[in-house]
Design an enzyme around this catalytic site. Structure first.
Site, mmCIF file in Angstrom:
data_model
loop_
_atom_site.group_PDB
_atom_site.id
_atom_site.type_symbol
_atom_site.label_atom_id
_atom_site.label_comp_id
_atom_site.label_asym_id
_atom_site.label_seq_id
_atom_site.Cartn_x
_atom_site.Cartn_y
_atom_site.Cartn_z
ATOM 1 N N CYS A 1 28.893 35.689 30.203
ATOM 2 C CA CYS A 1 27.603 36.068 29.510
ATOM 3 C C CYS A 1 26.545 36.594 30.607
ATOM 4 O O CYS A 1 26.487 36.013 31.590
ATOM 5 C CB CYS A 1 27.025 35.031 28.788
ATOM 6 N N ARG B 1 30.043 40.214 33.267
ATOM 7 C CA ARG B 1 29.980 38.848 33.108
ATOM 8 C C ARG B 1 30.635 38.682 31.558
ATOM 9 O O ARG B 1 30.588 37.385 31.232
ATOM 10 C CB ARG B 1 28.357 38.548 33.098
ATOM 11 N N TRP C 1 30.433 36.620 26.456
ATOM 12 C CA TRP C 1 32.037 36.154 26.608
ATOM 13 C C TRP C 1 32.094 34.797 25.688
ATOM 14 O O TRP C 1 31.543 33.780 26.180
ATOM 15 C CB TRP C 1 32.180 35.936 28.132
ATOM 16 N N ASN D 1 22.919 31.789 28.299
ATOM 17 C CA ASN D 1 24.369 32.041 28.817
ATOM 18 C C ASN D 1 24.770 30.330 29.259
ATOM 19 O O ASN D 1 23.801 29.732 29.791
ATOM 20 C CB ASN D 1 24.138 32.694 30.189
ATOM 21 N N GLY D 2 25.709 30.027 28.896
ATOM 22 C CA GLY D 2 26.073 28.715 29.209
ATOM 23 C C GLY D 2 26.891 28.099 27.905
ATOM 24 O O GLY D 2 27.297 28.807 26.913
ATOM 25 N N GLU E 1 48.658 35.477 44.734
ATOM 26 C CA GLU E 1 47.831 36.407 44.466
ATOM 27 C C GLU E 1 48.128 37.495 43.896
ATOM 28 O O GLU E 1 47.476 38.131 42.834
ATOM 29 C CB GLU E 1 46.776 36.255 45.736
ATOM 30 N N LYS F 1 47.137 39.088 40.391
ATOM 31 C CA LYS F 1 46.566 40.273 40.147
ATOM 32 C C LYS F 1 46.752 41.241 38.966
ATOM 33 O O LYS F 1 46.695 41.773 37.983
ATOM 34 C CB LYS F 1 46.551 40.938 41.469
ATOM 35 N N GLU G 1 46.508 39.737 35.430
ATOM 36 C CA GLU G 1 45.297 39.722 34.704
ATOM 37 C C GLU G 1 44.676 41.179 34.494
ATOM 38 O O GLU G 1 44.144 41.441 33.574
ATOM 39 C CB GLU G 1 44.205 39.176 35.737
ATOM 40 N N HIS H 1 66.280 26.301 41.577
ATOM 41 C CA HIS H 1 66.207 25.098 41.129
ATOM 42 C C HIS H 1 65.680 25.194 39.671
ATOM 43 O O HIS H 1 65.274 24.367 38.936
ATOM 44 C CB HIS H 1 65.084 24.048 41.882
ATOM 45 N N LYS I 1 33.770 38.011 34.750
ATOM 46 C CA LYS I 1 33.654 37.872 36.257
ATOM 47 C C LYS I 1 33.110 36.508 36.757
ATOM 48 O O LYS I 1 33.811 36.051 37.733
ATOM 49 C CB LYS I 1 32.581 38.977 36.787
#
Ligand code: F6R
Length: 605
Positions: free
Chosen positions: A2, A28, A75, A99-100, A476, A480, A483, A499, A600
């Protein structure tokens, strides 16, 4: 997670400034957006589901001339993304963006319901708004700072609020706890914003609002108050990032721009290090164990750090996921060093982990990109990655700059332990002299990345395989790809696949295999052959040019990358994985810079 911005203006239309600011904050969160404008003595609300552009289109049909405005890009946490749940929320005399997360919102909501308050949305934010309004209605003197402070005493969780009261339409009140908020200062008016990117087009002058501080913002004045509501003087800061760094500057996507910035960022970091090797006051060699704590890609960078610290400096390291670390039994001793890694410096779990480590008496180092962020301010010592603003949601230069700093810390620890021999130091220094060209050359191979992307783009799922440090890079690379391209992939330590998971390999399943560690090369190749024998389509990435004649036995596409010293190799090897993810996402028509469901800066738990 947010983004919020408020602006009280002397002359500009506050609506335009807030919308421009929201666009810079869109990374955000981007599932819905809204703005409240103060115009002709009243508040108007405009909201839209989707990105800021949808809200902007809607506003184009309106004639708005606002002196003050607050805006929000969301968000979703509580309640689906729709117009009703979008901020700003408005109850009685109070209009607010947040925001929160309000943790006790159900308790507060039940209390308010009993007192006759009704709600429109499913959000925790509307409850906070209603609660502030409730306190306001009860207040005799209508002192807004007192009202907000009294309400915040009962509101649990994390928040950054910007608030307008109906009887003071050109004043924005702001406060925060565990969510970032800055107060921007300019000759034309003043701001409240989640971060500097929202206001850089207008000013680089700002005040960092601390937890439980309050701001009263008008177009020609800003007053800051402490927890006891005493007026205080605050240091005025100047942002060193410029507005152009927040632009794509000709690149199709921020992610591509940021990938291309890596050679410069990395070479600068190392050159600064070699100019001042003793910049770190903490003596790492004094510690018996290191805990590296972080989330997502930053945690993957930490895994590289573990490998390098253990192999080169013989210091045992445990890498911990911050959201787990904060709730587990702490085995911190006076000889434990805790390193927190965070690009944004605001990740809620990493910040909480830092606080817990400090509570247990650990010495803490933060590796952070955003100057002045919460983690950078609270750690005992902060090392900045100086990568410049990272806008694409998927981190690239943020991650590699963290890896570079960790390599330098390893060199530092070796020096402190008197085990850094001149030949290694000279080799690293020599390679650093060329690193910019080496990295640029790897990036500049788009034909190959496009070829690989074409081969994998229509597949259901794929695997990344590697051993040792290559395995951490696989993690990583896989993250990438997932996402930004929404393809399912899994990263496996090459020896672990048989395994169980090898049962998923069938004719044509892509396997991206990495082999850069000479000591593990043959073992990795054997594991690749096991997948090939079961029909895998192998994309082989290696720095070993001594085995060229055998590649055809097991690889369908081969990508050879430059060989550099082990301390620097991860910085080279990760680049193709970033670019494969990028090209694949592009072919699949994904929104590369703003992947679905993500944001982000993850400022909630
Ligand atoms: C993935 C990504 C995330 C972040 C994670 C931590 O591309 O960007 O996994 O690495 O959310 O963020 P910071 O580093 O800001 O703490």
């Amino acid at each position: 997670m947010c983004g919020i911005i408020g602006y009280s203006s002397k002359k500009k239309n506050a609506k335009d400034v807030v919308i421009a600011g929201l666009k810079n904050l869109e990374y955000r969160g981007y599932d819905s957006a809204g703005i409240a404008t103060s115009e002709n003595g009243k508040i108007n609300l405009y909201k839209a589901k989707g990105k800021i552009a949808v809200l902007e289109d809607k506003l184009n049909n309106e004639v708005i001339n606002a002196s003050t405005a607050i805006g929000h890009t969301r968000w979703a946490t509580h309640g689906e993304p729709n117009e009703t749940n979008a901020h700003p929320h408005r109850v009685g005399n109070v209009t607010l963006v947040h925001n929160g997360i309000i943790e006790n919102y159900i308790e507060l909501k039940n209390f308010l319901l009993k007192n006759g308050v009704t709600f429109n949305s499913s959000t925790d934010t509307e409850v906070a708004c209603a609660y502030i309004n409730y306190i306001y209605q009860k207040s005799e003197n209508k002192n807004k700072l007192q009202v907000i402070s009294t309400a915040c005493d009962e509101i649990r969780g994390s928040y950054a609020f910007s608030i307008i009261f109906d009887d003071e339409l050109d004043t924005i009140y702001a406060t925060r706890k565990d969510s970032p908020l800055i107060i921007g200062l300019s000759d034309d008016g003043n701001f409240a914003a989640s971060d500097i990117s929202a206001i850089l087009d207008y000013t680089n002058k700002y005040i960092l609002l601390e937890h439980d501080e309050f701001a009263k913002i008008t177009c020609d004045d800003v007053e800051i108050y402490n927890k006891n509501l005493e007026k205080i003087d605050k240091e005025i800061m100047f942002a060193n990032w410029s507005a152009t760094e927040y632009k794509k500057n000709g690149y199709e996507h921020f992610m591509l721009k940021e990938i291309n910035e890596q050679p410069e960022v990395i070479s600068k970091l190392f050159n600064n290090y070699f100019e001042n090797e003793d910049y770190l006051s903490i003596n790492i060699a004094d510690y018996d164990t290191i805990h590296i704590v972080a989330c997502g890609s930053a945690m993957h960078a930490g895994m590289i750090g573990k490998y390098l610290f253990e192999n080169f400096a013989s210091i045992p390291v445990s890498v911990e996921i911050a959201s787990e670390y904060r709730y587990k039994k702490q085995l911190i001793t006076p000889s434990t060093l805790v390193i927190i890694i965070s690009q944004s410096g605001e990740t809620a779990d990493s910040l909480a982990a830092l606080r817990i480590a400090k509570e247990h008496g650990a010495k803490t180092i933060a590796i952070v990109n955003v100057v002045g962020s919460s983690i950078s301010r609270e750690a005992d010592e902060t090392i900045y990655t100086y990568a410049g603003p990272e806008i694409a949601v998927a981190t690239t230069k943020g991650y590699t700059s963290q890896v570079a700093i960790l390599s330098m810390l390893v060199l530092n620890a070796m020096k402190q332990k008197n085990i850094l021999d001149d030949s290694l130091k000279n080799k690293v220094q020599e390679e650093i002299g060329k690193i910019k060209e080496v990295l640029s050359k790897v990036i500049d191979n788009s034909e190959k990345y496009i070829k690989i992307a074409s081969a994998i783009k229509d597949k259901e799922h794929l695997f990344f395989l590697g051993r040792g440090i290559d395995y951490t890079l696989c993690l990583e690379g896989s993250l990438k790809l997932k996402e930004i391209s929404y393809m399912h992939s899994e990263a496996y330590a090459a020896g672990e696949l048989k395994h169980g998971t090898i049962s998923l390999i069938e004719e044509g399943t892509p396997v991206i295999a990495i082999a850069t560690d000479k000591t593990l090369y043959e073992k990795t190749v054997s594991n690749i052959k096991e997948t090939k024998a079961r029909g895998a389509y192998v994309i082989f990435i290696t720095n070993n040019d001594e085995d060229v004649e055998n590649y055809n036995d097991f690889a369908d596409i081969v990508l050879t990358i430059p060989k550099v010293t082990e301390l620097l190799q991860p910085l080279v090897t990760i680049l193709p994985l970033q670019l494969i993810a990028y090209e694949t996402a592009k072919m699949r028509g994904c929104d590369i810079d703003k992947p679905k469901n993500l944001a982000k800066s993850v400022t909630v738990e």
